[in-house]
Write a protein that holds these residues in place. Structure first.
Motif, PDB file in Angstrom:
ATOM      1  N   ALA A  64     -58.558  88.905  26.645  1.00  0.00           N
ATOM      2  CA  ALA A  64     -59.283  88.256  27.735  1.00  0.00           C
ATOM      3  C   ALA A  64     -58.984  88.939  29.070  1.00  0.00           C
ATOM      4  O   ALA A  64     -59.903  89.222  29.854  1.00  0.00           O
ATOM      5  N   VAL A  65     -57.706  89.205  29.337  1.00  0.00           N
ATOM      6  CA  VAL A  65     -57.342  89.829  30.606  1.00  0.00           C
ATOM      7  C   VAL A  65     -57.925  91.233  30.704  1.00  0.00           C
ATOM      8  O   VAL A  65     -58.496  91.623  31.733  1.00  0.00           O
ATOM      9  N   ALA A  66     -57.807  92.021  29.635  1.00  0.00           N
ATOM     10  CA  ALA A  66     -58.309  93.392  29.661  1.00  0.00           C
ATOM     11  C   ALA A  66     -59.825  93.446  29.780  1.00  0.00           C
ATOM     12  O   ALA A  66     -60.384  94.357  30.396  1.00  0.00           O
ATOM     13  N   THR A  67     -60.504  92.473  29.201  1.00  0.00           N
ATOM     14  CA  THR A  67     -61.961  92.428  29.301  1.00  0.00           C
ATOM     15  C   THR A  67     -62.401  92.005  30.699  1.00  0.00           C
ATOM     16  O   THR A  67     -63.403  92.502  31.227  1.00  0.00           O
ATOM     17  N   HIS A  68     -61.627  91.115  31.321  1.00  0.00           N
ATOM     18  CA  HIS A  68     -62.018  90.534  32.603  1.00  0.00           C
ATOM     19  C   HIS A  68     -61.632  91.391  33.804  1.00  0.00           C
ATOM     20  O   HIS A  68     -62.349  91.427  34.812  1.00  0.00           O
ATOM     21  N   LYS A  69     -60.490  92.091  33.724  1.00  0.00           N
ATOM     22  CA  LYS A  69     -59.972  92.834  34.861  1.00  0.00           C
ATOM     23  C   LYS A  69     -60.199  94.332  34.652  1.00  0.00           C
ATOM     24  O   LYS A  69     -59.692  94.924  33.679  1.00  0.00           O
ATOM     25  N   PRO A  70     -60.952  94.983  35.546  1.00  0.00           N
ATOM     26  CA  PRO A  70     -61.357  96.378  35.327  1.00  0.00           C
ATOM     27  C   PRO A  70     -60.220  97.368  35.172  1.00  0.00           C
ATOM     28  O   PRO A  70     -60.369  98.379  34.488  1.00  0.00           O
ATOM     29  N   GLN A  71     -59.066  97.108  35.794  1.00  0.00           N
ATOM     30  CA  GLN A  71     -57.984  98.087  35.780  1.00  0.00           C
ATOM     31  C   GLN A  71     -56.905  97.771  34.746  1.00  0.00           C
ATOM     32  O   GLN A  71     -55.828  98.357  34.783  1.00  0.00           O
ATOM     33  N   VAL A  72     -57.181  96.863  33.809  1.00  0.00           N
ATOM     34  CA  VAL A  72     -56.197  96.501  32.790  1.00  0.00           C
ATOM     35  C   VAL A  72     -56.574  97.128  31.448  1.00  0.00           C
ATOM     36  O   VAL A  72     -57.689  96.946  30.962  1.00  0.00           O
ATOM     37  N   TYR A  73     -55.610  97.845  30.870  1.00  0.00           N
ATOM     38  CA  TYR A  73     -55.778  98.531  29.584  1.00  0.00           C
ATOM     39  C   TYR A  73     -54.814  97.927  28.562  1.00  0.00           C
ATOM     40  O   TYR A  73     -53.913  97.167  28.910  1.00  0.00           O
ATOM     41  N   ILE A  74     -54.985  98.305  27.303  1.00  0.00           N
ATOM     42  CA  ILE A  74     -54.092  97.862  26.227  1.00  0.00           C
ATOM     43  C   ILE A  74     -53.614  99.080  25.462  1.00  0.00           C
ATOM     44  O   ILE A  74     -54.421  99.934  25.076  1.00  0.00           O
ATOM     45  N   ASP A  75     -52.297  99.189  25.235  1.00  0.00           N
ATOM     46  CA  ASP A  75     -51.829 100.223  24.304  1.00  0.00           C
ATOM     47  C   ASP A  75     -51.481  99.586  22.960  1.00  0.00           C
ATOM     48  O   ASP A  75     -51.198  98.390  22.880  1.00  0.00           O
ATOM     49  N   LEU A  76     -51.538 100.382  21.922  1.00  0.00           N
ATOM     50  CA  LEU A  76     -51.441  99.885  20.546  1.00  0.00           C
ATOM     51  C   LEU A  76     -50.085 100.172  19.905  1.00  0.00           C
ATOM     52  O   LEU A  76     -49.967 100.232  18.686  1.00  0.00           O
ATOM     53  N   SER A  77     -49.068 100.329  20.723  1.00  0.00           N
ATOM     54  CA  SER A  77     -47.753 100.738  20.220  1.00  0.00           C
ATOM     55  C   SER A  77     -46.982  99.578  19.600  1.00  0.00           C
ATOM     56  O   SER A  77     -47.289  98.408  19.800  1.00  0.00           O
ATOM     57  N   GLY A  78     -45.957  99.946  18.835  1.00  0.00           N
ATOM     58  CA  GLY A  78     -45.005  98.966  18.333  1.00  0.00           C
ATOM     59  C   GLY A  78     -45.374  98.313  17.020  1.00  0.00           C
ATOM     60  O   GLY A  78     -44.551  97.607  16.435  1.00  0.00           O
ATOM     61  N   TRP A  79     -46.581  98.520  16.559  1.00  0.00           N
ATOM     62  CA  TRP A  79     -47.051  97.968  15.287  1.00  0.00           C
ATOM     63  C   TRP A  79     -47.715  99.078  14.477  1.00  0.00           C
ATOM     64  O   TRP A  79     -48.406  99.936  15.048  1.00  0.00           O
ATOM     65  N   SER A  80     -47.560  99.024  13.177  1.00  0.00           N
ATOM     66  CA  SER A  80     -48.412  99.851  12.336  1.00  0.00           C
ATOM     67  C   SER A  80     -49.829  99.311  12.435  1.00  0.00           C
ATOM     68  O   SER A  80     -50.039  98.094  12.391  1.00  0.00           O
ATOM     69  N   PRO A  81     -50.830 100.184  12.577  1.00  0.00           N
ATOM     70  CA  PRO A  81     -52.213  99.703  12.691  1.00  0.00           C
ATOM     71  C   PRO A  81     -52.671  98.826  11.525  1.00  0.00           C
ATOM     72  O   PRO A  81     -53.600  98.030  11.706  1.00  0.00           O
ATOM     73  N   LYS A  82     -52.029  98.955  10.372  1.00  0.00           N
ATOM     74  CA  LYS A  82     -52.470  98.113   9.246  1.00  0.00           C
ATOM     75  C   LYS A  82     -52.192  96.642   9.494  1.00  0.00           C
ATOM     76  O   LYS A  82     -52.746  95.778   8.803  1.00  0.00           O
ATOM     77  N   TYR A  83     -51.369  96.325  10.486  1.00  0.00           N
ATOM     78  CA  TYR A  83     -51.061  94.937  10.812  1.00  0.00           C
ATOM     79  C   TYR A  83     -51.814  94.442  12.045  1.00  0.00           C
ATOM     80  O   TYR A  83     -51.581  93.319  12.496  1.00  0.00           O
ATOM     81  N   PHE A  84     -52.704  95.252  12.612  1.00  0.00           N
ATOM     82  CA  PHE A  84     -53.418  94.831  13.814  1.00  0.00           C
ATOM     83  C   PHE A  84     -54.264  93.590  13.531  1.00  0.00           C
ATOM     84  O   PHE A  84     -54.955  93.525  12.508  1.00  0.00           O
ATOM     85  N   PRO A  85     -54.274  92.627  14.440  1.00  0.00           N
ATOM     86  CA  PRO A  85     -55.163  91.472  14.277  1.00  0.00           C
ATOM     87  C   PRO A  85     -56.629  91.911  14.254  1.00  0.00           C
ATOM     88  O   PRO A  85     -57.011  92.848  14.975  1.00  0.00           O
ATOM     89  N   PRO A  86     -57.458  91.258  13.468  1.00  0.00           N
ATOM     90  CA  PRO A  86     -58.866  91.674  13.362  1.00  0.00           C
ATOM     91  C   PRO A  86     -59.584  91.699  14.706  1.00  0.00           C
ATOM     92  O   PRO A  86     -60.407  92.584  14.951  1.00  0.00           O
TER      93      PRO A  86
END
Length: 294
Positions: free
Chosen positions: A207-229
């Motif tokens: 929600a924050v990343a979608t709403h605020k133009p300068q907010v990004y998300i990095d995908l570290s710390g988890w194996s991608p096979k465990y990413f939430p859908p």
């Protein structure tokens, strides 16, 4: 740095040991981390450079300054920056300044940018023991925003302190990404990265990343096979220009991360953005450093 020749930019790696052998966390917290993530090597920064150079990748490198809350001295920001400068073909220096250091921390942050070429700052609210929206940290954010640097916040649960009585004093509540929303409002030009899939607050991060133009998300710390859908769905669509490859090396290797990422149903045109293009744009690695925007 010839970005055009890189296959990926890893925006989240840790300097865990100094050239002199000083480690970034206390023995108790390191022990808990190794149980959580499994035991792993602790490469020096030159060893990290060799590792990423071999893979034709670049990496953002930082440590965590949490001396106020933990009593454990940090690895020197100057050492991180100088070591990265010696390997500028593959390493990008970030710093970490404990917000509890007040005006001294603000002066240090300004000096690190102006004299050492630091491109961003890592915050770990749970380990540092502060809420990101605490006005105590605002003078530090102001310097980072003015300099054009990046503020990267750990979000979600942490393996640091897991299993230690009382979690080693580490409070998970400080790493709710919604606490960064106020920062994004009050510093609209501050470039912010929410690090990690933000369990148990993934929807808040999206929600924050979608709403605020300068907010990004990095995908570290988890194996991608465990990413939430929902994270995969947003990365493929609404946030395709704002999601970044990060491994959390050395606790997770880019080799393992990329192998699992290759099995996700990510659109081909989005895959290259996540692995390199988005980070190159955010970090300001423009045409003068060998990259183009597709």
């Amino acid at each position: 740095m010839n970005v055009g020749e890189l296959v990926a930019i890893d925006v989240h790696t840790h300097a865990e040991v100094s050239a002199g052998g000083h480690v970034s966390l206390s023995a108790e917290l390191f022990g808990a981390s190794e149980k959580y993530f499994k035991e792993h090597p602790r490469p020096t920064i030159p060893e990290m450079a060799a590792y990423y150079r071999e893979r034709k990748m670049a990496a953002v490198v930082f440590t965590v300054d949490a001396e106020h809350a933990t009593g454990h001295p940090r690895i020197s920001n100057e050492e991180v920056a100088e070591s990265c400068a010696e390997h500028a073909d593959v390493l990008i220096p970030f710093a970490s300044v404990d917000p509890w250091k007040g005006r001294a921390g603000v002066r240090e942050a300004r000096r690190l940018v102006e004299e050492h070429g630091v491109r961003g700052f890592k915050f770990h609210p749970s380990i540092q023991g502060f809420a990101p929206d605490d006005r105590m940290a605002y003078p530090l954010y102001e310097v980072i925003q003015e300099s054009g640097a990046i503020a990267l916040f750990h979000t979600g649960q942490t393996g640091i302190g897991a299993g230690v009585p009382g979690g080693g004093g580490i409070r998970l509540k400080y790493s709710n990404p919604m606490l960064v929303d106020d920062v994004a409002v009050d510093f609209p030009d501050l470039k912010i990265v929410l690090a990690h899939p933000s369990f148990p607050w993934q929807d808040e991060a999206l929600a924050v990343a979608t709403h605020k133009p300068q907010v990004y998300i990095d995908l570290s710390g988890w194996s991608p096979k465990y990413f939430p859908p929902q994270l995969v769905r947003y990365a493929n669509t609404l946030l395709k220009d704002k999601v970044l490859f990060g491994s959390d090396y050395p606790v997770i290797t880019p080799d393992r991360w990329l192998a699992d990422f290759g099995k996700l149903e990510i659109k081909p045109e989005v895959r290259s953005r996540i692995l390199k293009d988005n980070a190159a744009r955010l970090l300001g690695l423009g045409a003068q450093e060998g990259t183009t925007r597709s």
